[in-house]
Each structure stands twice: as structure tokens, then as C-alpha cells.
Design a protein around this motif. Structure first.
Motif, PDB file in Angstrom:
ATOM      1  N   ALA A 130     -11.664  -1.133  14.377  1.00  0.00           N
ATOM      2  CA  ALA A 130     -11.886  -2.293  13.526  1.00  0.00           C
ATOM      3  C   ALA A 130     -10.949  -3.410  13.961  1.00  0.00           C
ATOM      4  O   ALA A 130     -11.280  -4.615  14.205  1.00  0.00           O
ATOM      5  CB  ALA A 130     -12.055  -2.085  12.172  1.00  0.00           C
ATOM      6  N   GLN A 176      -2.233 -11.808  11.374  1.00  0.00           N
ATOM      7  CA  GLN A 176      -2.430 -13.119  11.093  1.00  0.00           C
ATOM      8  C   GLN A 176      -0.856 -13.824  10.864  1.00  0.00           C
ATOM      9  O   GLN A 176      -0.479 -14.633  11.285  1.00  0.00           O
ATOM     10  CB  GLN A 176      -3.305 -13.345   9.902  1.00  0.00           C
ATOM     11  CG  GLN A 176      -4.620 -13.268  10.297  1.00  0.00           C
ATOM     12  CD  GLN A 176      -5.605 -13.369   8.854  1.00  0.00           C
ATOM     13  OE1 GLN A 176      -5.160 -13.440   7.768  1.00  0.00           O
ATOM     14  NE2 GLN A 176      -6.858 -12.992   9.049  1.00  0.00           N
ATOM     15  N   LEU A 232       0.898  -1.132   0.005  1.00  0.00           N
ATOM     16  CA  LEU A 232       0.027   0.001   0.025  1.00  0.00           C
ATOM     17  C   LEU A 232       0.667   1.242  -0.057  1.00  0.00           C
ATOM     18  O   LEU A 232       1.969   1.206   0.466  1.00  0.00           O
ATOM     19  CB  LEU A 232      -0.861  -0.055   1.081  1.00  0.00           C
ATOM     20  CG  LEU A 232      -1.704  -0.966   1.434  1.00  0.00           C
ATOM     21  CD1 LEU A 232      -2.806  -0.973   2.657  1.00  0.00           C
ATOM     22  CD2 LEU A 232      -3.025  -0.710   0.097  1.00  0.00           C
ATOM     23  N   MET A 245      -0.610   1.522   8.328  1.00  0.00           N
ATOM     24  CA  MET A 245      -1.473   1.103   9.239  1.00  0.00           C
ATOM     25  C   MET A 245      -1.513  -0.692   9.460  1.00  0.00           C
ATOM     26  O   MET A 245      -0.902  -1.152   8.573  1.00  0.00           O
ATOM     27  CB  MET A 245      -3.055   1.351   9.052  1.00  0.00           C
ATOM     28  CG  MET A 245      -3.672   0.699   7.839  1.00  0.00           C
ATOM     29  SD  MET A 245      -2.646   1.157   6.208  1.00  0.00           S
ATOM     30  CE  MET A 245      -4.077   0.371   5.294  1.00  0.00           C
ATOM     31  N   VAL A 246      -2.081  -1.003  10.391  1.00  0.00           N
ATOM     32  CA  VAL A 246      -2.094  -2.362  10.986  1.00  0.00           C
ATOM     33  C   VAL A 246      -3.284  -2.858  10.045  1.00  0.00           C
ATOM     34  O   VAL A 246      -4.327  -2.614  10.237  1.00  0.00           O
ATOM     35  CB  VAL A 246      -1.972  -2.576  12.116  1.00  0.00           C
ATOM     36  CG1 VAL A 246      -2.072  -4.456  12.401  1.00  0.00           C
ATOM     37  CG2 VAL A 246      -1.085  -2.154  12.999  1.00  0.00           C
ATOM     38  N   LEU A 247      -3.251  -3.955   9.284  1.00  0.00           N
ATOM     39  CA  LEU A 247      -4.008  -4.744   8.582  1.00  0.00           C
ATOM     40  C   LEU A 247      -4.076  -6.318   9.513  1.00  0.00           C
ATOM     41  O   LEU A 247      -3.363  -6.845  10.065  1.00  0.00           O
ATOM     42  CB  LEU A 247      -3.996  -5.265   7.319  1.00  0.00           C
ATOM     43  CG  LEU A 247      -3.920  -3.870   6.202  1.00  0.00           C
ATOM     44  CD1 LEU A 247      -3.701  -4.419   4.845  1.00  0.00           C
ATOM     45  CD2 LEU A 247      -5.302  -3.307   6.479  1.00  0.00           C
ATOM     46  N   PRO A 248      -5.490  -7.000   9.369  1.00  0.00           N
ATOM     47  CA  PRO A 248      -5.512  -8.222   9.821  1.00  0.00           C
ATOM     48  C   PRO A 248      -4.613  -9.279   9.546  1.00  0.00           C
ATOM     49  O   PRO A 248      -3.948  -9.995  10.078  1.00  0.00           O
ATOM     50  CB  PRO A 248      -6.999  -8.741   9.340  1.00  0.00           C
ATOM     51  CG  PRO A 248      -7.749  -7.373   9.235  1.00  0.00           C
ATOM     52  CD  PRO A 248      -6.623  -6.348   8.510  1.00  0.00           C
ATOM     53  N   GLU A 249      -4.037  -8.923   8.127  1.00  0.00           N
ATOM     54  CA  GLU A 249      -2.858  -9.552   7.554  1.00  0.00           C
ATOM     55  C   GLU A 249      -1.773  -9.523   8.383  1.00  0.00           C
ATOM     56  O   GLU A 249      -0.868 -10.507   8.485  1.00  0.00           O
ATOM     57  CB  GLU A 249      -2.671  -9.188   6.184  1.00  0.00           C
ATOM     58  CG  GLU A 249      -3.561  -9.629   4.934  1.00  0.00           C
ATOM     59  CD  GLU A 249      -4.747  -8.755   4.875  1.00  0.00           C
ATOM     60  OE1 GLU A 249      -5.231  -7.905   5.702  1.00  0.00           O
ATOM     61  OE2 GLU A 249      -5.469  -8.881   4.099  1.00  0.00           O
ATOM     62  N   LEU A 260      -0.132  -6.932  19.457  1.00  0.00           N
ATOM     63  CA  LEU A 260      -0.299  -5.606  18.795  1.00  0.00           C
ATOM     64  C   LEU A 260       1.072  -4.878  18.295  1.00  0.00           C
ATOM     65  O   LEU A 260       1.241  -4.439  17.297  1.00  0.00           O
ATOM     66  CB  LEU A 260      -1.016  -4.673  19.418  1.00  0.00           C
ATOM     67  CG  LEU A 260      -2.328  -4.574  19.256  1.00  0.00           C
ATOM     68  CD1 LEU A 260      -3.092  -3.514  20.159  1.00  0.00           C
ATOM     69  CD2 LEU A 260      -2.998  -4.069  17.845  1.00  0.00           C
ATOM     70  N   LEU A 304     -13.115 -12.386  10.425  1.00  0.00           N
ATOM     71  CA  LEU A 304     -12.917 -10.846  10.585  1.00  0.00           C
ATOM     72  C   LEU A 304     -14.221 -10.309  10.961  1.00  0.00           C
ATOM     73  O   LEU A 304     -15.272 -10.525  10.458  1.00  0.00           O
ATOM     74  CB  LEU A 304     -12.449 -10.209   9.126  1.00  0.00           C
ATOM     75  CG  LEU A 304     -11.015 -10.627   8.879  1.00  0.00           C
ATOM     76  CD1 LEU A 304     -10.866  -9.716   7.506  1.00  0.00           C
ATOM     77  CD2 LEU A 304     -10.179 -10.019  10.034  1.00  0.00           C
ATOM     78  N   PRO A 305     -14.249  -9.336  11.809  1.00  0.00           N
ATOM     79  CA  PRO A 305     -15.317  -8.870  12.473  1.00  0.00           C
ATOM     80  C   PRO A 305     -15.764  -7.713  11.458  1.00  0.00           C
ATOM     81  O   PRO A 305     -15.201  -7.177  10.681  1.00  0.00           O
ATOM     82  CB  PRO A 305     -14.989  -8.111  13.819  1.00  0.00           C
ATOM     83  CG  PRO A 305     -13.807  -8.248  13.796  1.00  0.00           C
ATOM     84  CD  PRO A 305     -13.189  -8.976  12.807  1.00  0.00           C
ATOM     85  N   ALA A 351      -6.702   0.612  13.885  1.00  0.00           N
ATOM     86  CA  ALA A 351      -7.985   1.126  13.961  1.00  0.00           C
ATOM     87  C   ALA A 351      -8.873   0.453  14.722  1.00  0.00           C
ATOM     88  O   ALA A 351      -8.452  -0.799  15.097  1.00  0.00           O
ATOM     89  CB  ALA A 351      -8.418   0.859  12.551  1.00  0.00           C
ATOM     90  N   LEU A 365      -8.728  -3.660  16.468  1.00  0.00           N
ATOM     91  CA  LEU A 365      -8.804  -3.892  17.980  1.00  0.00           C
ATOM     92  C   LEU A 365      -9.955  -4.962  18.089  1.00  0.00           C
ATOM     93  O   LEU A 365      -9.777  -5.893  18.913  1.00  0.00           O
ATOM     94  CB  LEU A 365      -8.960  -2.368  18.620  1.00  0.00           C
ATOM     95  CG  LEU A 365      -7.777  -1.659  18.638  1.00  0.00           C
ATOM     96  CD1 LEU A 365      -8.251  -0.553  19.718  1.00  0.00           C
ATOM     97  CD2 LEU A 365      -6.697  -2.492  19.473  1.00  0.00           C
ATOM     98  N   HIS A 420      -0.550   3.290  12.821  1.00  0.00           N
ATOM     99  CA  HIS A 420      -2.198   3.467  13.132  1.00  0.00           C
ATOM    100  C   HIS A 420      -2.705   2.192  13.496  1.00  0.00           C
ATOM    101  O   HIS A 420      -2.679   1.040  12.807  1.00  0.00           O
ATOM    102  CB  HIS A 420      -2.880   4.130  12.170  1.00  0.00           C
ATOM    103  CG  HIS A 420      -4.302   4.359  12.359  1.00  0.00           C
ATOM    104  ND1 HIS A 420      -4.700   5.362  13.548  1.00  0.00           N
ATOM    105  CD2 HIS A 420      -5.272   3.854  11.930  1.00  0.00           C
ATOM    106  CE1 HIS A 420      -6.059   5.231  13.634  1.00  0.00           C
ATOM    107  NE2 HIS A 420      -6.562   4.400  12.520  1.00  0.00           N
TER     108      HIS A 420
END
Lengths: 316, 684
Positions: free
Chosen positions: A228, A284, A3, A277-281, A263, A315-316, A226, A230, A224
Motif C-alpha cells: 500500500a 510526507q 507505535l 514500518m514506513v507510514l505515509p507520514e 523510500l 492516499l490510495p 507495505a 509503494l 518494512h
């Protein structure tokens, strides 16, 4: 794919990419463990590598230190190793009529503690305490360890005779526990056909220095997160504790501290991936390494369990 | 009878985190600070020190996680609170009253903070602090007091947000600036409802708290006048009254605000006679003016009006000092002292004479027989030359003009036994009261009935708000005498210093430094700023503090609501409030809809790819999924890349609003580029 990073991260991202490239030239075909090791260092954690000898553990440690311009030392742990062999010793100086402190190998920025499970518990815990406190207290005097201070400990999972496996509470001191594994055929071919690794490491230019690394560590801490994300981390933590019927056979759940470490590791991983920013990826990617040894005794068993957990939590 | 137990069952109360304690501490300090000026200094310091102590203990606990936590036992705090109450009782002499109660609350908030451990305690503490934050309004309701309450309000809101965060992670994630911004946004959303309640909710006539405000010492005119009293009043730059005129205000020389009238003289001091409510009102003439006066509390029953009042004042505030009468001396007098700000509409006729009543001449001739012999001698001497009353008065004024009299605030010491003699023949330096007194004595000595009128003369026109400010420093004394059957106004001060009447006190005194800062003319930009602030203050007084039941009934009438049925107003509030809440909720939903348009688009992408044979796994993140899709359909790799990047940024990055729109547009375009699932299935 990557990104577009936030503008202030551009130099850091470029430099980290160069670091990663240089390391990949030495530690061939080991993208994922390399990234994890780098993220572990950027998150100010310590790394435990569980693997058989000869897969490139010390090469990795040595190359990391050389590339980042850090002082490196290696301690081979044996059954007769004493705490003083690790921390250092005060010797009486005849001429000065005073004790003089000879710092041990732990007073280096990158310390490879090879086969840590070979040494008796007293010596192990001397190192582990130094890792936690980032200082050494000897003869009533406290000495600061260098900053950054990064320990890579290895243990051999197959030969357990005459070994002192690390207790669970001590495993918790390591941010990540990973395996390196055999190289794939292509990488092995390159390895076999290439020249002497050690000589190559000696030729490598340092791409950073301790202040730069400290700056990167600070930057990693401010990536960052988000709300979401957390939510996702909390869902993972809850699942590890067996909540919501997503019990994947966890022997014990992850503590809030494990959550904070997760985190931190995910932030560092996002920085390595040049993302603002941090992604779920990212979560994982680091989750098996961060959670594995906390969920089960060994890196392999734990990592499998952690992966199952990741798959079970949507993923929520 | 057995009472049911009220203890709450359930999980133990959640403990306060250190972040939450920090918020609470900041909010309490913000609530305490505006009040610190109103409580004794030891209370002010003690209250803040208790809060600081708790914060210090908390930081010490944080620094040493393993050590036993420092606790101050509750019983010790109770004893402490009782001791404080006893000390307050001793220092004020009473405990149940505004001042000691507020001081006690000030300390109590600190005590409660020291023993607060759980989130429930924290919520209670927020209520206490909110109550403390409104107590400054019991002391004064200026716009400054309102502004000083704002930080506390914002911090209390942010504290509530911090207390409501369930998990430590959520608390840590809420940055202080964001929490304050959120509290501010919520307050702005609530503002219209507050306005609605302020304007429409039925009010109780009179002050809400019933707190007597008369305890304050006020300065102002008195019902006696002896040498030096008005000169002393001139040192005050506090406002006596403000007057709004419908048109242009009358010229300075006609601005005589009539106050107490003094008919009795003992040789040194003039004093007012009893109020006899049989004064008449002149019929409205040509030079009639209408204006609204906002009178500051003066603890006297006097209402001021331009000479001469031609109608009774029309109160436009609820707080009325009782019936107002026109006294025999043509002064407006109320039944009770003016203890609160009073607004009234007033009509006057700009006249400098009015008919004398039958017994006036007799009552205004008396002089103490022995006092001021030289003055009597001068009067006799002048009277011999001027038998006509008007000519005599002119001669006395000429005497002041032609002899070296000086108008000054510092007349020096004047003969104690016969002050008028001392002034007229020795010092010849004096302020308006000296001139008025000497003039009236000279007239009485010659058999002309005369009396001293006190009040204010002049006033400063504030262009910013189009009104006159009359200060205590404008206090003045002049003389009325009966000539040809009419009371006529004479101002001996004007004979000596015409500037005093034309341009106010600052123009008349050569050495302006003796005057309070804001009564001077030369204070420059400071003066300008002061006038601006005064205009703001005046508008605030008129429209916010002065908005009472009377004004409210006008608004109701204007809205076609029946003032006799307050239920109608309540209904109107309910309807308008519900409408506004609908607007806010609708707006929030619309914004959420916009924010979640990305989610809608993303789920559309997932659904389409699933139909094309590549369903997203439940745990798969946006980048992982689109990368997988790119590998499967390399022709659309660019579109998939754009989708993954845009969605990941929208959901997980902190993106400013402008960029958010651009990202949404990118996402939308990229989704439009993707072919139908059937085509994808075929193309794979």
C-alpha cells in the motif's frame, strides 16, 4: 505518539531517542530539521543546508558528530580553494625519498563543507565526486573514505554575487536539502540565556560509534514497506511527472532513483520515529527535503512545490 | 493475395530485469536437472552451462552499469543450435525420436535463454521449460520422477509471477520466498481441478505419445535354459511382478509362478517348444486363489500365474498384449511381447499335478543319443532296481539327497561336452537349473516323460501393502514328469536344499553376500525402507500410472455417467470445476473482506469525524489524522491513539495472522468507544 516498535528494534529505538534528545538540547527548537538530518545520515545520504549564516548549521554538524562518536572536520569554501585543499596532497619526503600522502579534511566521518557555492566548480566537483564514490583517487591511487561518511554542505541562498551555484546534476548528489530557519521566540530565549554551545558540545558523551551506526544504517534499510505504501510512493512519483492531471507546476519529474532515495529516507525516518514500518507520514515528512531540490533549483522553492504535490496526491 | 502483416504494433516490449532473469535461470535449471540423467553427459553439462553463462553475463552487466552490454548475436545462436542438432544426429544416428529430441530441447532452452531480452521472450521461455519439465515422464513415471518435477513447477510459477510484475519497484518488493509461496498456493488451488481432469476427462486408450518403450533392455527369463543362466539372473534385484491377493497369499512352498516350459534338450541346453494354443483349463476346485498381478515389462509374450492357471487373465489396463491363450504346456502366452506395465486378474488352482495330454508322453522322452553317457548308465542302474515309475522318481530324489550335493550360486566350471555328467559325477555343485536339468535327463533316460519348467518360486510378502514382490532373483527351474498319466511337479532343488523353497534364495545360500542387497534377509532397516518405498511405488503404479481408460469407465459408471457419451463427463467436469472455482473465489473474497474490515472501520471513523466537523484531508495519513483528532477532542485521545496505531499497523506493517485478529479487535473496540458525531460536535 509512537507505535509499539518490533521487538528487535527496541534497543535501536531507545538509543536513537537518546541521540535525538541530546542533540535537541544543543540545537534548540529545531525538532524537524534535526530528525531529517538524522534520517539522512541513517539512509547513508548527504545533506545540503540552504540558509543564512548563524542559524546553527555548524552547531548541528558538530553536535551530530560528537553525539555519534564520529570524527568531524570543517572546510570553509572560498573562491581560491583548490581540490588538494579538500582531498589532500602528496608531498616528497626528503628522508624517505618517496612521496607521502597527507590526507585532506575530507578524510573524516562528518565533513561540514561550509558555503560550498563560494568555491570554483573544480573544487566543488572534487568534493561531490568523493561523496558519490566514497573514495578518493589521487596520483593513480584509490583511497577509501571512512565509513560512515556524511557530508553536510551549506550554501547561502541570499548572497549570490561571486558565487558558483551548484548545477542541478550536482544537487542530485545530496539525498536531502533543507532549511533550518530562525528559531521561535521561546527557543531563541533559551539560546540567549544558555551558556557557550561549543563548550557544551565538547562535554557531550558519545552515544554511538561507527560500527553501531553502520548497524543502524543496515536496520534502516530493512524497515518494512507495505505494498500500500509503494502504491502511494508511485502515485507521488507519477504526480511529480505531471501524470493524472495532478501537475503542480513541476519543472521536471522525479526519476526512479529519486523514488528509491525517497523510500530509503522514509525508512530511516520511520526508524528514527521508532516504527517497524514506513507510514505515509514518514514519506510526507521527508518528501519536501528529498524532492525539493530535485524539482526546483532551491531548497525553499522546491520544498514549497513538494508540499503542494503532497497535498494534491490522495492516499490510495 | 496479400497477407496481412502480423507484426504487433504498440510500445516496445518491456525488457527483462535482472531479478526476472534470475528467476528464469533458476526455473530453467530446475527443469533441466531431473532430465540430466536421461541425456548424454555432454548435453547435460552444455545445457546447464548455457544458463550459467547468461546469468554470469547478467551479473557482469550489473557490476558495470556504464559498460556496453554483452550480447551474443542471434544468428550465432541459430548456427549453434543447428550445430547441436547435427551433433545429436551423429551421436544417435537419428534425430526424430524421443531421446535426441529431448536432448535437443534440453540445449535449446539454454540457447533461447541466452538470447532472451524481453518479458515476452521470458513467457515463451517458461512454456519451453514447462515442456522440458514433463519430458522425464517419457522415460519413467515413478513417484520419484513426479517428486523431481515439483521444484521446477514451483519455480516456474514464481517466475511467471515475477514476469507479471509491471514495475521494477513491484519486482523488488516481491521477496523470493513470498513469490514461491504464492505460486505454491495457486497450485494447491488448482489441484482439485487437475484431479478432476485426471479422473474424469475422457482418455485415449493406450499411451499418449505413442513412444515405443521397447528400446529398453530388460532382464528376465529366457526361452532357453543352459547351465549358469538362472544363477546369473539371481544377481538382479529388479522386480519381475507384484501380486495382490484377496486374502492371505499361499504358503511359500506353493508359490510356483509358471513361466516357459522346456521340452527340447540338446545335451546341454533346454529350449521351449512352439506355442500350441490347445491347453485346457482345469475346472475351479477347492484350492482356488484369486489375485491381481502387476507385471513389469519383460519384452516376452509370457504372463505369469501360480500353478496352475484355472482361468484366462482379465486385463485391467488398456495396454493389452493381444489375446492370451493357454499353451499346450499350460503356460499363459500373449500375442505380443509385454512392453509396458501390465495388470491382470488371475485365478489359479494350487495343484502340483494335472492330466497329461495324448501326445505329451511321446514329445518329452527325447535325449541326444551320444551325450552324457554316465548319466544314462546311472539311470539304467537305478531303473533295474525300481521298475515302478513312482519308486524310480523317489530313488532319483534320494540320490540327490544322500550324496554330497551342494546348492550354490558358484558351481565352478563344469565339463563342457557332457555338462550333466560333469555335474552329477564330478562337481556336484550346482544351482536350480543344474538340478532340474540332471533330474529331467535321469527321468527321460529311464523312459519317464519329463520336462523342465522355468519361472519364479517364492516371493517376498510386503506387509506394508499386503502384496507379494517377486524379483528376478526368485527365478527358478523345476521339473514336471508324467507319472500315472498325470503331470506331477518335482523340485530336485528342494531335495538338496529344502530352505530354498521354504524361505527363498537368501535362506538357502550360506554366503548371502553373493546376492543382491535387496534379496537378502538381513539388510535391516534399509530393507524396511525399501519395502515401504516399494509399497508406495506399487500403489502409485496401480492408482496413478495405471489409471487408464478402462478404470476411468468404471469411475464414470459409478458416477452414473454414460461411458458411451464422453460429453457427459466433460459436462460433469465443467460443473464441478466451476463449483470449485466458486469456492476458491468466494474464499478469497471472504478473506479480502476480512483483511479490509480494517479499511471499512477506518472509513467509518473518517465519516463520523467528518460529520463532527473534522474531515480527513485526502493526503492525511492515519497517525496524522488521529493526532489531529486527539488534539481537538483530548477526552478521547486514548481511543484515537488506539485507532491510529491499529489501522496503521494493519495497513502498513507486516503483521502475522494471529496478531492481525487481535489488532482488528482493538480497532473495533476503539471505534465503539467513540461517541456519536453529534455528541462530539457538542463536546468540542
Amino acid at each position: 505518539m509512537t507505535l509499539r516498535p518490533a521487538s528487535q528494534n527496541v534497543p535501536t529505538a531507545a538509543k536513537l531517542a537518546a541521540v535525538h534528545q541530546q542533540l535537541a538540547a544543543i540545537v534548540v527548537g529545531k525538532e524537524a530539521p534535526l530528525k531529517l538530518a538524522l534520517a539522512c545520515l541513517l539512509a547513508r545520504g548527504h545533506l545540503l543546508i540552504e540558509d543564512i549564516p548563524g542559524v546553527g548549521k555548524s552547531t548541528l554538524a558538530h553536535a551530530l558528530a560528537a553525539t555519534l562518536g564520529l570524527r568531524y572536520s570543517r572546510i570553509q569554501f572560498t573562491s581560491d580553494l583548490l581540490p588538494a585543499d579538500v582531498l589532500g596532497v602528496s608531498v616528497f619526503d626528503e628522508r624517505a625519498q618517496a612521496f607521502r600522502f597527507h590526507p585532506g579534511p575530507v578524510f573524516n566521518s562528518v565533513v561540514l563543507a561550509d558555503e560550498i557555492n563560494r568555491a570554483p566548480p573544480k573544487t566543488q566537483s572534487a568534493l561531490l565526486e568523493a561523496m558519490e564514490e566514497r573514495q578518493v583517487s589521487l596520483d593513480g591511487q584509490t583511497r577509501k573514505l571512512p565509513e560512515p561518511f556524511f557530508v553536510i554542505a551549506t550554501q547561502n541562498p541570499t548572497e549570490q554575487i561571486g558565487a558558483y551555484p551548484l548545477p542541478e546534476s550536482q544537487l542530485d548528489r545530496f539525498l536531502m536539502a533543507i532549511e533550518i530557519g530562525y528559531p521561535d521566540p521561546g527557543a531563541e530565549r533559551e539560546l540567549l540565556s544558555g551558556g557557550d554551545r561549543r563548550a557544551k558540545i565538547a562535554e557531550m558523551p558519545a552515544l554511538a560509534d561507527p560500527p553501531t551506526l553502520a548497524e543502524w544504517q543496515r536496520e534502516a534499510g530493512s524497515v518494512h514497506v507495505a505494498p500500500a505504501l509503494l502504491d502511494y510512493v508511485q502515485a507521488l512519483l507519477a504526480a511529480s511527472r505531471g501524470a493524472g492531471g495532478a501537475d503542480a507546476g513541476a519543472r521536471r519529474g522525479l526519476s526512479p532513483r529519486a523514488g528509491l532515495m525517497l523510500l530509503a529516507a522514509a525508512r530511516a525516518h520511520a526508524l528514527v520515529a521508532a516504527r517497524p514500518m514506513v507510514l505515509p507520514e514518514d514519506v510526507q515528512a521527508v518528501f519536501p527535503a528529498v524532492a525539493g531540490h530535485r524539482l526546483a533549483g532551491g531548497a525553499r522553492a522546491g520544498a514549497l512545490q513538494a508540499q503542494a504535490l503532497v497535498r494534491a496526491v490522495p492516499l490510495p | 493475395m496479400k497477407l496481412p502483416r502480423l507484426r504487433r504494433k504498440g510500445p516496445p516490449a518491456a525488457p527483462l530485469t535482472s531479478t526476472q532473469s534470475g528467476w528464469l535461470g533458476a526455473a530453467i535449471l530446475a527443469a533441466q536437472l531431473p532430465q540430466a540423467l536421461h541425456v548424454p553427459i555432454w548435453i547435460a553439462v552444455l545445457g546447464c552451462a548455457l544458463v550459467a553463462l547468461r546469468l554470469w553475463l547478467a551479473s557482469r552487466d550489473r557490476a558495470r552499469p556504464g559498460a556496453s552490454v554483452a550480447r551474443i548475436p542471434s544468428w550465432a545462436l541459430v548456427i549453434f543450435a543447428v550445430a547441436i542438432a547435427a551433433l545429436l544426429r551423429a551421436s544417435y544416428g537419428y534425430l526424430l525420436g524421443r531421446d535426441p529430441s529431448v536432448a535437443f530441447l534440453y540445449v535449446l532452452v539454454g540457447v533461447k535463454f541466452l538470447e532472451s531480452r524481453t518479458v515476452r521472450d521470458g513467457t515463451l521461455l517458461v512454456c519451453l521449460a514447462a515442456f522440458l519439465a514433463i519430458t522425464p515422464f517419457l522415460f519413467g513415471q515413478s513417484p520419484l520422477a513426479a517428486a523431481a518435477a515439483l521444484p521446477a513447477l514451483l519455480l516456474l510459477g514464481a517466475t511467471l509471477a515475477a514476469l507479471a510484475a509491471r514495475t521494477p519497484l513491484a519486482v523488488a518488493a516481491a521477496a523470493p520466498r513470498r513469490a514461491v509461496a504464492q505460486a505454491g498456493a495457486m497450485m494447491l488451488q488448482g489441484l482439485p481441478i487437475a484431479l478432476l481432469l485426471f479422473v474424469l476427462f475422457p482418455r485415449i486408450a493406450g499411451p499418449l505419445w505413442g513412444v515405443p518403450q521397447g528400446a529398453r533392455a530388460t532382464t528376465g527369463l529366457s526361452d532357453t535354459m543352459s547351465p549358469g543362466m538362472i544363477a546369473e539372473l539371481t544377481q538382479e534385484d529388479s522386480v519381475a511382478l507384484r501380486a495382490d491377493f484377496a486374502g492371505a497369499p499361499p504358503p511359500p512352498a506353493q508359490r510356483y509362478w509358471r513361466g516357459p516350459v522346456m521340452s527340447r534338450f540338446d545335451g546341454r541346453t533346454w529350449s521351449a517348444s512352439f506355442v500350441r494354443p490347445d491347453g485346457g483349463l482345469p475346472t475351479a476346485g477347492v484350492r482356488s486363489v484369486e489375485y491381481t498381478i502387476t507385471l513389469e515389462p519383460n519384452d516376452r509374450p509370457w504372463l505369469f500365474a501360480l500353478e496352475l492357471p484355472s482361468a484366462l487373465p482379465e486385463m485391467s489396463t488398456d495396454t493389452s498384449p493381444g489375446d492370451v491363450v493357454v499353451s499346450r504346456d499350460r503356460q499363459l502366452v500373449a500375442r505380443r511381447p509385454v512392453g509396458q506395465v501390465l495388470r491382470y486378474r488371475q485365478r489359479s488352482q494350487l495343484a502340483d499335478s494335472h492330466p497329461a495330454l495324448p501326445r505329451d508322453a511321446m514329445e518329452n522322452l527325447r535325449l541326444p543319443p551320444e551325450a552324457n553317457p554316465r548319466t544314462r548308465a546311472l539311470a539304467a542302474q537305478l531303473r533295474e532296481r525300481h521298475a515302478d515309475d513312482a519308486a524310480y522318481v523317489e530313488a532319483v530324489l534320494a540320490h540327490f539327497r544322500d550324496n554330497p550335493f551342494t546348492y550354490t550360486l558358484a558351481p565352478g566350471t563344469i565339463h563342457a561336452r557332457d555338462p550333466v555328467d560333469g555335474f552329477l559325477f564330478e562337481s556336484r555343485r550346482g544351482f536350480c537349473e543344474h538340478y532340474a536339468s540332471a533330474f529331467a535327463v535321469l527321468l527321460r533316460a529311464a523312459g519317464i516323460p519329463a520336462r523342465v519348467v522355468t519361472g519364479y518360486q517364492g516371493g517376498e510378502f510386503n506387509r506394508r501393502g499386503n502384496y507379494l514382490i517377486v524379483r528376478q532373483s526368485d527365478a527358478h527351474a523345476w521339473v514336471e514328469a508324467i507319472v500315472d498319466g498325470q503331470w506331477r511337479r518335482f523340485d530336485p532343488t528342494g531335495a538338496v536344499s529344502p530352505l530354498r523353497i521354504e524361505s527363498g534364495i537368501s535362506g538357502a545360500l550360506p554366503d548371502a553376500l553373493e546376492l543382491p542387497l535387496f534379496a537378502r534377509l538381513d539388510a535391516g532397516f534399509l530393507k524396511d525402507a525399501q519395502l515401504l518405498f516399494d509399497a508406495l511405488n506399487h500403489a502409485w503404479r496401480r492408482n496413478v500410472v495405471g489409471f487408464d481408460a478402462t478404470r476411468q469407465r468404471d469411475v464414470w459408471r459409478w458416477l452414473r455417467l454414460d461411458p458411451a457419451l464422453p460429453g457427459q463427463a466433460v459436462g460433469a467436469i465443467a460443473i464441478a470445476g466451476a463449483a470449485w472455482m466458486g469456492v476458491v473465489l468466494g474464499w478469497l473474497a471472504w478473506r479480502r473482506g476480512r483483511r479490509e474490515r480494517s479499511a471499512v472501520l477506518w472509513s467509518e471513523v473518517c465519516a463520523r469525524l467528518a460529520r463532527a466537523g473534522l474531515p480527513r484531508e485526502a493526503h492525511e495519513g492515519p497517525l496524522a489524522y488521529t493526532t489531529r483528532a486527539s488534539r481537538r477532542w483530548p477526552d478521547y485521545a486514548i481511543a484515537f491513539g488506539a485507532i491510529g496505531e491499529a489501522y496503521a499497523r494493519l495497513r502498513y506493517a507486516s503483521v502475522p495472522a494471529r496478531e492481525r485478529e487481535a489488532l482488528l479487535a482493538t480497532l473495533k473496540r476503539a471505534v465503539e468507544v467513540l461517541p456519536a458525531p453529534v455528541a462530539l460536535r457538542g463536546g468540542a
